[in-house]
Design an enzyme around this catalytic site. Structure first.
Site, PDB file in Angstrom:
ATOM      1  N   GLU A 179       0.095   0.446  -6.487  1.00 25.64           N
ATOM      2  CA  GLU A 179       0.974  -0.002  -5.412  1.00 25.64           C
ATOM      3  C   GLU A 179       1.245  -1.505  -5.503  1.00 25.64           C
ATOM      4  OE1 GLU A 179       2.648   1.658  -3.240  1.00 25.64           O
ATOM      5  OE2 GLU A 179       1.809   3.660  -3.489  1.00 25.64           O
ATOM      6  N   GLU A 211      10.936  -5.701  -0.837  1.00 18.30           N
ATOM      7  CA  GLU A 211      10.915  -7.147  -0.652  1.00 18.30           C
ATOM      8  C   GLU A 211       9.480  -7.569  -0.378  1.00 18.30           C
ATOM      9  OE1 GLU A 211      12.835 -10.601   2.254  1.00 18.30           O
ATOM     10  OE2 GLU A 211      13.527  -8.532   2.406  1.00 18.30           O
ATOM     11  N   GLY A 238       0.823  -1.202   0.000  1.00 18.19           N
ATOM     12  CA  GLY A 238       0.000   0.000   0.000  1.00 18.19           C
ATOM     13  C   GLY A 238       0.851   1.243   0.000  1.00 18.19           C
ATOM     14  N   GLU A 240       5.040  -2.729  -5.969  1.00 19.72           N
ATOM     15  CA  GLU A 240       5.629  -3.356  -4.788  1.00 19.72           C
ATOM     16  C   GLU A 240       5.721  -4.870  -4.867  1.00 19.72           C
ATOM     17  OE1 GLU A 240       4.368   0.054  -1.527  1.00 19.72           O
ATOM     18  OE2 GLU A 240       3.370  -1.883  -1.493  1.00 19.72           O
ATOM     19  N   PRO A 291      -7.044   7.848  15.340  1.00 19.88           N
ATOM     20  CA  PRO A 291      -6.064   8.945  15.296  1.00 19.88           C
ATOM     21  C   PRO A 291      -4.626   8.505  15.552  1.00 19.88           C
ATOM     22  CG  PRO A 291      -8.013   9.609  16.523  1.00 19.88           C
ATOM     23  CD  PRO A 291      -8.159   8.137  16.249  1.00 19.88           C
TER      24      PRO A 291
END
Length: 237
Positions: free
Chosen positions: A58, A122, A42, A62, A79
């Site tokens: 992504e 990786e 992500g 990735e 939060p």
């Protein structure tokens, strides 16, 4: 009141085979926070980028993984979930076929889709029952995705997305027993599938095992299922 909220996407990608059960795709971070910790694929969404495009970008950069099925899961917005500040994560879950598990995922370093600030170099598949402690709240995100998957296979045939395009009935039964966490009545299970007409039988058979005869192979008839759904007939296990 001034707000400064950033948006990321995270992807829970499940794979399956009868030997390992369910696996999840992970990447290793190489910058803070949580440097060298495993995490979900992500990253931050671009200002002009739809979120689904972001998660696909992504995943390509990735892991190099091509997914069969993708849907939005949930928004995680506690939060304190990210030490960098107020960061919302819009999580997705996806499914891949067993061939994706047999080929180790690799970051696409030279891809034009690669975010130059990407922190992941990786990637690997990890068995669901052997997950490490992950970065951020990613263990919680995986738990949420697993609940969605187990609930959804009861009323929509997304389980077929975790199988090869051609499969023996026994493999389909094993998958559903795993996802439902209970034995199924195999005779009634196959009878229900046959009554819906959503299986295509092939003359081709599974390669001979050490014991027993080669099993007949089937595939999912997506066109027939779409027609049934339009008529108000739904898959239910």
């Amino acid at each position: 009141m001034h707000q400064h909220i950033r948006v990321t996407v995270d992807a829970v990608i499940f794979g399956y085979n009868s030997r390992d059960g369910l696996s999840v795709l992970l990447i290793k971070r190489t910058i803070p926070p949580y440097i060298f910790k495993w995490a979900l694929p992500g990253g931050f969404a671009h200002n002009d980028e739809p979120l689904e495009d972001c998660v696909k970008r992504e995943l390509r950069s990735e892991t190099g993984i091509q997914i069969n099925y993708l849907e939005q899961l949930y928004t995680f917005g506690a939060p304190e979930r990210d030490p960098r500040g107020r960061v919302l994560s819009v999580a997705y879950f996806g499914l891949v076929r067993p061939t994706a598990l047999s080929t180790p995922p690799k970051p696409v370093i030279n891809s034009s889709f690669l975010n130059k600030t990407s922190d992941d170099r990786e990637a690997r598949w990890c068995k669901l029952n052997e997950l490490p402690q992950l970065a951020f709240d990613h263990n919680m995100i995986i738990e949420k995705a697993l609940v969605r998957l187990r609930n959804k296979v009861r009323y929509e045939p997304i389980g077929f997305e975790l199988l090869d395009s051609k499969f023996p009935i026994s493999e389909l039964e094993k998958l559903y027993e795993l996802l439902l966490s209970r034995p199924i009545d195999r005779r009634n299970f196959q009878k229900k599938l046959n009554s819906l007409g959503i299986l295509i039988a092939h003359e081709e058979k599974q390669k001979a095992a050490l014991q027993g005869r080669p099993a007949k192979l089937f595939s999912f008839n997506e066109q027939e299922y779409s027609k049934l759904r339009d008529e108000g007939v739904y898959f239910e296990i």
